[in-house]
Design a protein around this motif. Structure first.
Motif, PDB file in Angstrom:
ATOM      1  N   ILE A  49       0.967  -1.195  -0.077  1.00 30.05           N
ATOM      2  CA  ILE A  49      -0.143  -0.125  -0.257  1.00 30.05           C
ATOM      3  C   ILE A  49       0.864   1.270   0.022  1.00 30.05           C
ATOM      4  CG2 ILE A  49      -1.793   1.241   1.171  1.00 30.05           C
ATOM      5  CD1 ILE A  49      -2.687  -1.471   2.405  1.00 30.05           C
ATOM      6  N   SER A  50       0.700   2.067  -0.946  1.00 26.31           N
ATOM      7  CA  SER A  50       1.334   3.418  -0.959  1.00 26.31           C
ATOM      8  C   SER A  50       1.047   4.352   0.196  1.00 26.31           C
ATOM      9  CB  SER A  50       1.268   4.112  -2.269  1.00 26.31           C
ATOM     10  OG  SER A  50      -0.009   4.754  -2.423  1.00 26.31           O
ATOM     11  N   LYS A  51       2.075   5.228   0.634  1.00 28.29           N
ATOM     12  CA  LYS A  51       1.638   6.177   1.498  1.00 28.29           C
ATOM     13  C   LYS A  51       0.608   7.092   1.476  1.00 28.29           C
ATOM     14  CE  LYS A  51       3.890   9.405   4.755  1.00 28.29           C
ATOM     15  NZ  LYS A  51       5.550  10.037   5.038  1.00 28.29           N
ATOM     16  N   ALA A  52       0.367   7.378   0.082  1.00 30.75           N
ATOM     17  CA  ALA A  52      -0.657   8.286  -0.261  1.00 30.75           C
ATOM     18  C   ALA A  52      -2.105   7.604   0.022  1.00 30.75           C
ATOM     19  CB  ALA A  52      -0.657   8.710  -1.822  1.00 30.75           C
ATOM     20  N   VAL A  53      -2.238   6.320  -0.740  1.00 34.62           N
ATOM     21  CA  VAL A  53      -3.386   5.711  -0.366  1.00 34.62           C
ATOM     22  C   VAL A  53      -3.844   5.539   1.035  1.00 34.62           C
ATOM     23  CG1 VAL A  53      -4.515   3.275  -0.745  1.00 34.62           C
ATOM     24  CG2 VAL A  53      -3.244   4.412  -2.650  1.00 34.62           C
ATOM     25  N   ASP A  54      -2.882   5.020   1.848  1.00 39.05           N
ATOM     26  CA  ASP A  54      -2.962   4.857   3.267  1.00 39.05           C
ATOM     27  C   ASP A  54      -3.444   5.994   3.954  1.00 39.05           C
ATOM     28  OD1 ASP A  54      -3.070   2.080   4.705  1.00 39.05           O
ATOM     29  OD2 ASP A  54      -1.544   3.220   6.123  1.00 39.05           O
ATOM     30  N   THR A  55      -2.697   7.137   3.574  1.00 33.78           N
ATOM     31  CA  THR A  55      -3.162   8.610   4.110  1.00 33.78           C
ATOM     32  C   THR A  55      -4.689   8.775   3.931  1.00 33.78           C
ATOM     33  OG1 THR A  55      -0.708   9.468   4.088  1.00 33.78           O
ATOM     34  CG2 THR A  55      -2.786  10.899   4.303  1.00 33.78           C
ATOM     35  N   GLN A  56      -5.291   8.540   2.952  1.00 29.54           N
ATOM     36  CA  GLN A  56      -6.467   8.783   2.348  1.00 29.54           C
ATOM     37  C   GLN A  56      -7.530   7.802   3.145  1.00 29.54           C
ATOM     38  OE1 GLN A  56      -7.083  10.454  -1.503  1.00 29.54           O
ATOM     39  NE2 GLN A  56      -9.298   9.549  -1.632  1.00 29.54           N
ATOM     40  N   TYR A  57      -7.229   6.614   2.874  1.00 26.29           N
ATOM     41  CA  TYR A  57      -8.061   5.461   3.365  1.00 26.29           C
ATOM     42  C   TYR A  57      -7.669   4.561   4.468  1.00 26.29           C
ATOM     43  CZ  TYR A  57     -10.053   5.908  -1.311  1.00 26.29           C
ATOM     44  OH  TYR A  57     -10.615   6.204  -2.607  1.00 26.29           O
ATOM     45  N   SER A  58      -6.714   4.833   5.233  1.00 25.28           N
ATOM     46  CA  SER A  58      -6.493   3.821   6.488  1.00 25.28           C
ATOM     47  C   SER A  58      -6.700   2.459   6.000  1.00 25.28           C
ATOM     48  CB  SER A  58      -7.043   4.410   7.555  1.00 25.28           C
ATOM     49  OG  SER A  58      -6.634   5.781   7.716  1.00 25.28           O
ATOM     50  N   LEU A  59      -6.095   2.120   4.746  1.00 24.51           N
ATOM     51  CA  LEU A  59      -6.294   0.584   4.441  1.00 24.51           C
ATOM     52  C   LEU A  59      -5.557  -0.373   5.237  1.00 24.51           C
ATOM     53  CD1 LEU A  59      -8.065  -0.810   2.133  1.00 24.51           C
ATOM     54  CD2 LEU A  59      -5.990  -0.565   0.709  1.00 24.51           C
ATOM     55  N   SER A  60      -4.247   0.036   5.642  1.00 26.48           N
ATOM     56  CA  SER A  60      -3.411  -0.853   6.273  1.00 26.48           C
ATOM     57  C   SER A  60      -4.093  -1.529   7.548  1.00 26.48           C
ATOM     58  CB  SER A  60      -2.001  -0.361   6.609  1.00 26.48           C
ATOM     59  OG  SER A  60      -2.224   0.795   7.463  1.00 26.48           O
ATOM     60  N   GLY A  61      -4.952  -0.662   8.139  1.00 23.24           N
ATOM     61  CA  GLY A  61      -5.577  -1.077   9.536  1.00 23.24           C
ATOM     62  C   GLY A  61      -6.875  -1.774   9.336  1.00 23.24           C
ATOM     63  N   ALA A  62      -7.328  -1.930   8.162  1.00 19.92           N
ATOM     64  CA  ALA A  62      -8.677  -2.402   7.708  1.00 19.92           C
ATOM     65  C   ALA A  62      -8.718  -3.901   7.333  1.00 19.92           C
ATOM     66  CB  ALA A  62      -9.359  -1.274   6.905  1.00 19.92           C
ATOM     67  N   VAL A  63      -7.643  -4.026   6.443  1.00 19.73           N
ATOM     68  CA  VAL A  63      -7.490  -5.432   5.924  1.00 19.73           C
ATOM     69  C   VAL A  63      -6.343  -6.234   6.570  1.00 19.73           C
ATOM     70  CG1 VAL A  63      -7.217  -6.793   3.811  1.00 19.73           C
ATOM     71  CG2 VAL A  63      -8.469  -4.590   3.814  1.00 19.73           C
ATOM     72  N   PRO A  64      -6.670  -7.156   7.370  1.00 14.93           N
ATOM     73  CA  PRO A  64      -5.656  -7.997   8.307  1.00 14.93           C
ATOM     74  C   PRO A  64      -4.851  -8.778   7.453  1.00 14.93           C
ATOM     75  CG  PRO A  64      -7.800  -8.710   8.766  1.00 14.93           C
ATOM     76  CD  PRO A  64      -8.158  -7.846   7.463  1.00 14.93           C
ATOM     77  N   ARG A  65      -3.845  -8.338   6.680  1.00 17.40           N
ATOM     78  CA  ARG A  65      -3.132  -9.007   5.963  1.00 17.40           C
ATOM     79  C   ARG A  65      -1.475  -8.361   6.114  1.00 17.40           C
ATOM     80  NH1 ARG A  65      -7.086 -11.454   5.887  1.00 17.40           N
ATOM     81  NH2 ARG A  65      -7.854 -12.696   4.279  1.00 17.40           N
ATOM     82  N   PRO A  66      -0.511  -9.308   6.118  1.00 15.49           N
ATOM     83  CA  PRO A  66       0.929  -8.805   5.840  1.00 15.49           C
ATOM     84  C   PRO A  66       0.949  -7.501   4.827  1.00 15.49           C
ATOM     85  CG  PRO A  66       0.926 -11.009   5.688  1.00 15.49           C
ATOM     86  CD  PRO A  66      -0.581 -10.570   5.356  1.00 15.49           C
ATOM     87  N   LEU A  67       1.756  -6.763   5.532  1.00 14.35           N
ATOM     88  CA  LEU A  67       2.068  -5.144   4.747  1.00 14.35           C
ATOM     89  C   LEU A  67       3.390  -5.143   4.085  1.00 14.35           C
ATOM     90  CD1 LEU A  67       0.320  -3.071   7.505  1.00 14.35           C
ATOM     91  CD2 LEU A  67      -0.915  -3.952   5.417  1.00 14.35           C
ATOM     92  N   TRP A  68       3.352  -4.528   3.067  1.00 16.19           N
ATOM     93  CA  TRP A  68       4.563  -4.266   2.136  1.00 16.19           C
ATOM     94  C   TRP A  68       4.650  -2.773   2.215  1.00 16.19           C
ATOM     95  CZ3 TRP A  68       6.023  -7.154  -2.851  1.00 16.19           C
ATOM     96  CH2 TRP A  68       7.297  -6.620  -3.254  1.00 16.19           C
ATOM     97  N   ALA A  69       5.393  -2.225   2.896  1.00 18.31           N
ATOM     98  CA  ALA A  69       5.506  -0.641   2.958  1.00 18.31           C
ATOM     99  C   ALA A  69       6.591  -0.018   1.858  1.00 18.31           C
ATOM    100  CB  ALA A  69       5.876   0.270   4.418  1.00 18.31           C
ATOM    101  N   VAL A  70       6.350   1.317   1.563  1.00 18.56           N
ATOM    102  CA  VAL A  70       7.195   1.866   0.326  1.00 18.56           C
ATOM    103  C   VAL A  70       7.716   3.192   0.847  1.00 18.56           C
ATOM    104  CG1 VAL A  70       7.372   2.634  -1.788  1.00 18.56           C
ATOM    105  CG2 VAL A  70       5.892   0.554  -1.330  1.00 18.56           C
ATOM    106  N   GLU A  71       9.087   3.229   1.031  1.00 20.49           N
ATOM    107  CA  GLU A  71       9.654   4.637   1.480  1.00 20.49           C
ATOM    108  C   GLU A  71      11.097   4.507   1.296  1.00 20.49           C
ATOM    109  OE1 GLU A  71       9.466   8.653   3.292  1.00 20.49           O
ATOM    110  OE2 GLU A  71       7.728   7.029   2.937  1.00 20.49           O
ATOM    111  N   ASN A  72      11.532   5.431   0.240  1.00 24.78           N
ATOM    112  CA  ASN A  72      12.999   5.373  -0.151  1.00 24.78           C
ATOM    113  C   ASN A  72      13.843   5.808   1.127  1.00 24.78           C
ATOM    114  OD1 ASN A  72      13.348   4.602  -2.837  1.00 24.78           O
ATOM    115  ND2 ASN A  72      12.705   6.816  -3.496  1.00 24.78           N
TER     116      ASN A  72
END
Length: 225
Positions: A166-189
């Motif tokens: 999940i991109s940071k922009a999507v998670d900022t708008q939707y808080s998706l990482s807390g809503a779907v209980p699956r392993p997460l892959w974050a993106v940040e240089n």
């Protein structure tokens, strides 16, 4: 890529490593293998020729490949690269690039039809980000329900949990990482990401690293220990 290099330079200055932020240092950087023993790459669509044995020799333990995008795009190099990875000693995982403009069930069917169920495969990853070719922005409840449907259908096919990139922009708008209980892959240089609601399992730490065996920059990833 330029933005990533600027962030890398800023991180070096902030940590006191002034003077080594030249081009070679930036493009060769990766997180410390003592902290993250498992490291690898993920490739964008249509990556071009890859010398997988060389990639393995340069420290990659695994590779994630884009297989499908939306309902109608199949990566033309996926099947050949997928078949070549085990012989090169690399673990392999498939990625679906999710479209906010297309039906979740049709996207899952497209992925399941194209990607075989393979016993040695890493968990499938679904990439959820905003893309220029899709301006749709569904409400949060709809997106959560759609992603859950996609995940369920793909997990039925692969018989293992799906990982959410999940991109940071999507998670900022939707808080998706807390809503779907699956392993997460974050993106940040360069800088360790902290935007997900739960601890991430994988981190794309650089999208500008260069290694032998692949022309141009690659996405470099690490697994949380």
């Amino acid at each position: 890529m330029a933005y990533g290099l600027l962030k890398f330079a800023a991180a070096l200055a902030a940590t006191g490593f002034v003077g080594i932020c030249g081009w070679t240092a930036a493009t060769g950087w990766h997180p410390d293998v003592k902290q993250y023993p498992l490291q690898g790459i993920d490739l964008a669509e249509n990556p071009g020729p890859v010398e997988w044995g060389t990639v393995r020799a340069r420290g990659a333990d695994f590779a994630y490949l884009v297989a499908t995008s939306g309902t109608d795009r199949r990566d033309p190099g996926f099947e050949a690269n997928w078949a070549a990875l085990p012989d090169a000693g690399l673990r392999r995982g498939a990625v679906h690039v999710y479209s906010l403009c297309q039906r979740a069930d049709e996207q899952a069917n497209a992925f399941n039809t194209f990607v075989p169920r393979t016993a040695d495969a890493l968990p499938t990853a679904v990439d959820i980000a905003f893309h220029d070719d899709c301006t749709a922005r569904p409400n949060r409840a709809t997106l959560i329900a759609d992603v859950a449907q996609f995940v369920t259908m793909v997990e039925t096919h692969t018989r293992q949990p799906v990982m959410l990139r999940i991109s940071k922009a999507v998670d900022t708008q939707y808080s998706l990482s807390g809503a779907v209980p699956r392993p997460l892959w974050a993106v940040e240089n360069v800088l360790k990401p902290d935007y997900t609601a739960r601890p991430w399992r994988m981190w794309r730490a650089s999208d500008f690293r260069r290694i032998d065996g692949i022309e141009g920059p690659v996405n470099w990833d690490v697994v949380a220990s």
